[in-house]
Each structure stands twice: as structure tokens, then as C-alpha cells.
Design a protein around this motif. Sequence first.
Motif: not given
Length: 419
Positions: A130, A142, A144, A214, A216
Amino acid sequence: MNTSTAAAHAALSDTAEGAASARAAPRRLPLDGIRVVEFTHMVMGPTCGMVLADMGAEVIKVEPIDGDRTRHLLGAGAGFFPMFNRNKKSIALDLRSPAGLEVAHKLCGTADVVAENFRPGAMAKYGLDHAALSKVNPRVVYVSHKGFLPGPYQHRTALDEVVQMMGGLAYMTGRPGDPLRAGTSVNDIMGGMFGAIGALGALMQRMQTGVGQEVQSALFENNVFLVGQHMLQYAITGQAAAPMPERISAWAVYDVFTVRDGQVFLAAVSDAQWTTFCNAFGYADLLAEPAYATNNARVVARPALLATLRRRLADHTVAELSATFERHGLPFAPIARPEELFDDPHLRATGGLADIRLPDGPHAGDIAQAALFPITMAGERLGVRLHPPTLGEHTRELLQGLGYDADGIAALHAAAAVA
């Protein structure tokens, strides 16, 4: 997506006339126009991409030159690739090759969403993390998918089974002293779904800020979320949750019964349902029994009550019990195996299974049926627009879209940078 917040609100407040017009037009899926580039394998990451693809995003699966190894798993893994990679395009790149890595960077530069599920640090090695991609494409979302969110465990290698064992789910699923993983890739699948939910939230926020972020998602935290109800049970009652086979049920009639030709789950979860059940089977004596007058009383007397019901129901067939319970609106379920669901009348009638072409192995090219994402939108299921791709099926198309001419594409193939 450059739609303003005001335009988004306007789109969400269609008039009845506009909605009717939209229904008459060719269907446009909600993520049409969104491009997703995924570097994923196994189940968790591909599930995220599949959810976004099913809702209309263009999802580009970046694979190694020799293909995602998930394509060729045996046994319990044989269904992974065709199940979680429909509606996607495949491009095969050698990220260790400067030319192949350049293609990956160009693809990511065109992406609304980049998704990955490799070990920590793997994407940074190629400048595909990212931090690196957001400098070139600040609008990128992004996603993850990891074993653990950042913290003391983040560098551990995690699997669905690992987090089920350490996260209490295997304890709750098996019998005491015999922890047992759940019968499907529950954390991988749900972790991918939570990744997709995060991506959708980030895309909505980008409409307000113009900037990506980002997201996650992690297997362990997903598992903890699943057992959170048992954690709160302990916090509230002071009593630790027992494994499911040994738990104190909240309802007396809530169990699997072995009958003449098989097994069936039967339940009566309220006093009204208990009355209906007794009347349906002519159990006037049980209905009149003071020890069974309320649900909580029946729970206290559950061992004796279940023993009585098992004797009385044993001579019925599964079909007979199912018909009676369905006729009276009581909960029931014959015990089915996964392969039997191909012939399930509800799934067949409602289009819950869709044809896909198998991309690999001895059955490559054959048609099988796969379960669709379990929602409807505007009254319709989200179907299969693209079969699970063969390796590199869309490499040429995608390279052309990035501006490579025939000679450039030939050079990439000659250098084994793409396949």
C-alpha cells in the motif's frame, strides 16, 4: 469512480418512475466500472475478489507464470479454485522479471482496489504494498488479508485450522477433549467477505475524500468475532460456554433424532411451538404434563423428555416427520450431505446454483454447478458472467488495454515475463 457525494445521494433516491425505468433497462451491477487487481491464492483473498466480481467489478487475477497452485490441489482443496474465482480475468506474470513487474505496476495504477493475501512483507518486496502503490495512485483502496491484524502475532503463519484451534472455535465445535475444526473454510471465507465489506466502505469514503486507504482483514480476529457470543455469555453469566455437543440448550426440543430411515433435526423453540408439536402428533399426555408446562421447565427436564420423544418418533420416516413439521410451521431439517445439494428442490427452483466451466485438471472444460453468492439484488441472484479463467486467459487483452502493441506483447512472451 469520480461520483460526488451529492450525485451518490441522488442515485440512491430514485423516483418510482425512475426505478421502473431502470428495471426495464439492461441490468447494471452495482460495482460496474470498478477495477480490482488481486494477488491472491487459496480461499481468503479469492473470496474477497469473488464478492466484488459477483457485484459487477472487473476483477483481474494476477497469477505466477506457472499458475496459482490452488488450481491443482487434491482432496478437500479440489473445489477451491473453481468456487472462488468465477467472474474474474487471469493474467500470468513473472514478478521476478523486471518486465513482468512493470506490467503489475501498470495494472495497479489503473485499479480502484488492490487485494492480496500473502505473508507480511511479500508485497513490499516488489513495491506492490500500500505504501508504494498509494504514492502513484492515491485513490487506490488496498485490501490486505492476513492471519492476524498488526500486533504480537502478526508474523505467525496462520491457517483456518490454526485460528480455529487458538480462537476457541474448535473447542466449541468438538466434543469435550476432542477439538474439531468446523466443516468448511469458515474463517477464510468470512475473512474474505469482511475484506470485501471493508473495500466497499473505503470506496464509499473515497467518494467523499477522493483518497483511498488500506483495509486489513485477518483470520484470527474473524474467528474471535465468531466466538464473541460465547465470550459475552461468560462475561454475563460467569459460566464458561460448553462445547456445542455438551451445551445446555436454551430449548428442550432442539436436537437430531435417529428415525426409521435416517436422521432429522427437529425443534420447538417456544411454548406455542411446543403446543403445536404435541397437537400435531397427538401427544396430549405430554402437553398436559406439569413438568413440561413452560420452555424453561422442559429444559430442566430435557433428558427425560428427549428419551421419551426418541422412543415415540423412532418409527417415523424422515419424510413423514418433515411433512408434518412443514405443514405446522415447525423448524426441521433432514440431515444432508454437500453432494446432495445439487438436487435440492429449493436451490434448483430459485437458481441458487449456476453452471461454471472447470478450468483445470482431468475435468477441464466440463460443466459443473457452483453455489452463488447468497443474496438477491433487485430480486435477482448475482450470476456467472465469466467462467473461472484458465491460466493467462486474458493476458493479451489486458496487455493491450495497458497500451502494449503486438510486438511488445510478443517480446514479453519471449522473455517469459508473461504467459
